[in-house]
Design a protein around this motif. Sequence first.
Motif, PDB file in Angstrom:
ATOM      1  N   UNK A 271      76.211 -72.286 -21.972  1.00 48.09           N
ATOM      2  CA  UNK A 271      76.180 -71.333 -21.171  1.00 48.09           C
ATOM      3  C   UNK A 271      77.081 -71.317 -20.028  1.00 48.09           C
ATOM      4  N   UNK A 272      77.373 -72.543 -19.128  1.00 52.41           N
ATOM      5  CA  UNK A 272      78.324 -72.524 -18.093  1.00 52.41           C
ATOM      6  C   UNK A 272      79.610 -72.233 -18.360  1.00 52.41           C
ATOM      7  N   UNK A 273      80.179 -73.059 -19.595  1.00 55.09           N
ATOM      8  CA  UNK A 273      81.468 -72.533 -19.916  1.00 55.09           C
ATOM      9  C   UNK A 273      81.788 -71.321 -20.183  1.00 55.09           C
ATOM     10  N   UNK A 274      80.713 -70.376 -20.327  1.00 51.20           N
ATOM     11  CA  UNK A 274      80.911 -68.958 -20.741  1.00 51.20           C
ATOM     12  C   UNK A 274      81.244 -67.979 -19.718  1.00 51.20           C
ATOM     13  N   UNK A 275      81.118 -68.638 -18.621  1.00 50.97           N
ATOM     14  CA  UNK A 275      81.370 -67.956 -17.139  1.00 50.97           C
ATOM     15  C   UNK A 275      82.595 -67.492 -17.412  1.00 50.97           C
ATOM     16  N   UNK A 276      82.973 -66.096 -16.994  1.00 53.99           N
ATOM     17  CA  UNK A 276      84.365 -66.027 -17.048  1.00 53.99           C
ATOM     18  C   UNK A 276      85.169 -66.573 -16.045  1.00 53.99           C
ATOM     19  N   UNK A 277      86.486 -67.048 -16.345  1.00 50.03           N
ATOM     20  CA  UNK A 277      87.382 -67.293 -15.686  1.00 50.03           C
ATOM     21  C   UNK A 277      87.095 -68.902 -15.603  1.00 50.03           C
ATOM     22  N   UNK A 278      86.058 -69.106 -14.371  1.00 46.20           N
ATOM     23  CA  UNK A 278      86.081 -70.686 -14.050  1.00 46.20           C
ATOM     24  C   UNK A 278      85.254 -71.381 -14.973  1.00 46.20           C
ATOM     25  N   UNK A 279      84.480 -70.547 -15.855  1.00 49.01           N
ATOM     26  CA  UNK A 279      83.851 -71.535 -16.827  1.00 49.01           C
ATOM     27  C   UNK A 279      84.629 -72.361 -17.841  1.00 49.01           C
ATOM     28  N   UNK A 280      85.497 -72.073 -18.267  1.00 46.80           N
ATOM     29  CA  UNK A 280      86.193 -72.967 -18.937  1.00 46.80           C
ATOM     30  C   UNK A 280      86.883 -74.002 -18.206  1.00 46.80           C
ATOM     31  N   UNK A 281      87.416 -73.963 -16.915  1.00 52.71           N
ATOM     32  CA  UNK A 281      88.143 -74.957 -16.575  1.00 52.71           C
ATOM     33  C   UNK A 281      87.051 -75.962 -15.697  1.00 52.71           C
TER      34      UNK A 281
END
Lengths: 359, 335, 310
Positions: free
Chosen positions: C133-143
């Motif tokens: 779920x957390x990685x799906x946060x736009x922009x900052x999720x992936x990094x």
Amino acid sequence: MADRAGVKRVLNRTLEALLPLLAVPVAFLIGAVMLAALGANPLEAYGAMLQGAFGDKSGITQTLVKATPLLLVGLGVCIAFRGGVINIGGEGQIIVGALAATAFSIGFKDMSGWILLPMSMIMGALAGAVWGGIPGVLKAKLGVNEILSTVMMNAIAVQFSNYLLRGPMIDPKEIEQGTRIAQSALLPKAVWLTRLVPQTLLHSGAILAVILAVLVYIFLWRTTIGYRIRAVGLNIDAAKYAGIKVPFYQALALILGGGFAGLAGAVEVMGVQHRMMENLASGYGFSGIVAALFGALHPLGSIPASVLFGGLLVGADKMQRAVQVPSSLIDALLGLVVLFVVGSQIWSRWRARRRETHG
Amino acid sequence: MKSTLSRLLALVMLVVILAAGCAPAAETPAPQAATVFKVAIVMPSSITDMAFSQSMFEGLKKVQAEMGGESAMEIAYSENLFKVPDAAAAIRDYADKGYNLVIAHGSQYGTSLEQVAPDFPNTAFAWGTSMDTFQASGINNVFAYQAEAQQGGYVLGTIAALMSKTGIIGETGPVDAGDAKLYIEGFQKGAEAAKPGTTVSVTYTGSFSDVSLMATAAETHIAAGADMLTGSSQSVVGAIGVAKDKGVYWFGTQWDQTSLAPEAVVASQVYDWTGILKDMIASVQKGVMGGKAYTLTFKNGGLVIAYNPAITVPAEVKTAADAAIAGINDGTIVP
Amino acid sequence: MGELFTLPVLLGIIYSGIRLATPYLFAAVGETFAQRSGVLNLGVDGIMLMGAYSGFYVGMKTGNIWLGLLAAAVVGILMGLLMSVISITFQAEQGISGIGLQLFGLGLSSLLFKTTLGGVESINGFKPVRIPLLADIPYVGEVLFNHNLLVYAAFLLVPLSAWFLNKTTFGLKIRAVGQNPQAADTLGVNVTRVRYFCVCLGGMLAGIAGASLSIALINLFQENMTNGMGFIAVALVYFGGWRPYGVLAGALLFSFVNAFQLWIQVLGINIPSDFAIMMPYVLTILALAFATKRAQQPAALTKPFERGEN
């Protein structure tokens, strides 16, 4: 009666200083196991080490050449540690000292040697003093811990040196030859320190270092400023109550420590390399600390300590070449020696305390 | 009582150390057949650095094998000597021990060589990377060698630019000097010439051994859109690791870096020092102790592009690369 | 210049900064424990190298990187034990013993590498684990949430260590031992045992820091691959005021500025690379100089403890 007690005291103190050296054979024993595991003959290896460091003219002079910057840095460490500050910034201070001496002597190369030589050394010492002074002032005025600042200043000095040696200070000959090796032009001959023994690198800087050792001893034990520095190092609160401005003397200890390291850098370029290049300091900043501590943080003790440690370093490299073991074995062995020697200081302390309680 | 004991111990210690010193120190090796050629080499980094030092050391080992092994050539080496005074001591020591050829494999060793070589007129010395044999100072026993790193850089840059889909290339260098600088600038020229409009970014980490920062540099280039990376020094292993992880291609120099990441390394410029080494040895055996300057080029076979067979390089790109090599050889292209 | 302050660049800096900070975090938090108990360990860099080698070698030979991680931790503890014996039991001058330990670790790791591995090779290390779920946060999720396990562990270590130091009885003992060992001793705390524990814990974390490089972030071993990171980590403890969160701030500052200066170079902004490279070091000093809170170092730091001594 009083005389004999005094002599006995010096003898005891010297023996206590030498006791930790008993640890060296123990470290060497472990090293022997490692050497044997690598297929080298330990006796041949250690023989080469001893022979290499002290056995002939080449070895002894190399040892003394190495001992010179160790002693100079060590003197600065003596002052700093006695003042209660930890100066790990030797690496950076050596570099800026060498840079300053190089820049000054090349920039003013037409000046008479009588002035240029001492002035270049003074410039080196000043540069080192500033480089140590910045952490010193930051500590005194803003309470910035000197371990943090000196470690950072080391890295900054390296990059600064890279920039200068590849840019403004590069040898013009490198540019015309197109090779662009990052080194400065040769220093003017007027500032080259006299070679004491022909065909070797031993230079008059060694004598200067010994003279300075005596002066530092006098400074720390026979002057008011020196006394105050030591007082701050021994007990900050007591010093404060005595009215000594602690931050000032701590900063001073760092400035002086840096100054000696800077001088070491200047002496290295003027006496050995005759030009400034990369990796000039590598290791002397730390080795100088070890040498000073082997010498019990006493300026006079630092003299034999630097020679012995210098011999250890020179001998170790000779050993590497003689029996062709990897240089990493040498590093591990040196690390063990340091660990064992410093670990056996307890025997000296225990003995000293026994002596005190039993009169 | 206890003090006598400690004094005794100190004495014992002294005796032990002295005994070790008097022990048969460095037994003179049994006089070998006069034909054994003894080579010593002093290097600033490790023989496993996948770069500068390794290329020369492996070249030396190859020549030794071709000559017939250890009975024909004896090799002694000292690595990690980045401190010049230590290297100077090593060079002098090996010369003193009677090695026929002492190789000072580091551009910073020049001043040391200039001081040591005159003291050993019967020893041949070699200095790289440099073109200066010190003949101008009257020294006749120093060979000099260097690599035209920019040549391979140009060719690899050509390949990279033509294979790049994003048109963005990253170069991760150590320090902006010497061999690294030559290679990096050559690479940039080749890339821009092969495909005008290609963006080539260059970063430096300030150190030859900061693996971690190299990796970060690679990450940064990739984040900026680079799909082709290259760099120089032993610390590039960090960048290669990142290239592998992110599915980006890598070009190597000084040594074939394919083994580190077969899925990422497209090609490497390999320094083949064997030709130079063989010529130096032959010269010394004939009595010529120095005075020659060598360089590695495509033309003399010293520089070779090693392609990684696991990665397909399109035929037209290979043609362009070969054309670049031909152009460099006949002088029409000056990287 | 304007392209420097765009979103992709910022995200890139955060991503790289987090990865770069990981080994510093492990090592510096470990050192925080040691220093809080009163022992200065300058040998962290050497322990990191031994940990990097052990983790890599065991990971490679067994094919199991978790075993590698365990090996690194164990080797770290052993190195910590060596430091403890020399510095606590034998009361050696801690600055020096640390330097000796670093030299020993550097030499031994390189020697073992040479004799057992022969050449630089890569390993399949810890792969990034994407937190759903957390990685799906736009922009900052992936990094922020697409890193390998050791990265997450390094950051989780901070609140864990802060809790341990400040909220547990043992943590209280550690702080007491570092501040006033005589008093702690009279209250029944075994000063030596607490210090041994902290130095070995610091060693373990330094070993893991090394492994984070060789089997997670860079995935290979090279001689002296830490290149002095351990010393920076020790310096960061001073920067952080001997508090885990302070150390976190220092590690992030140092790493983010490093990532930032690389972007300056990539974008071709006209600053000589040498000065860009200096930035993290300069800014770290400045940050501490202008910090308002000034933490006091543990009063007994570097002072050997002996019963009955005043």
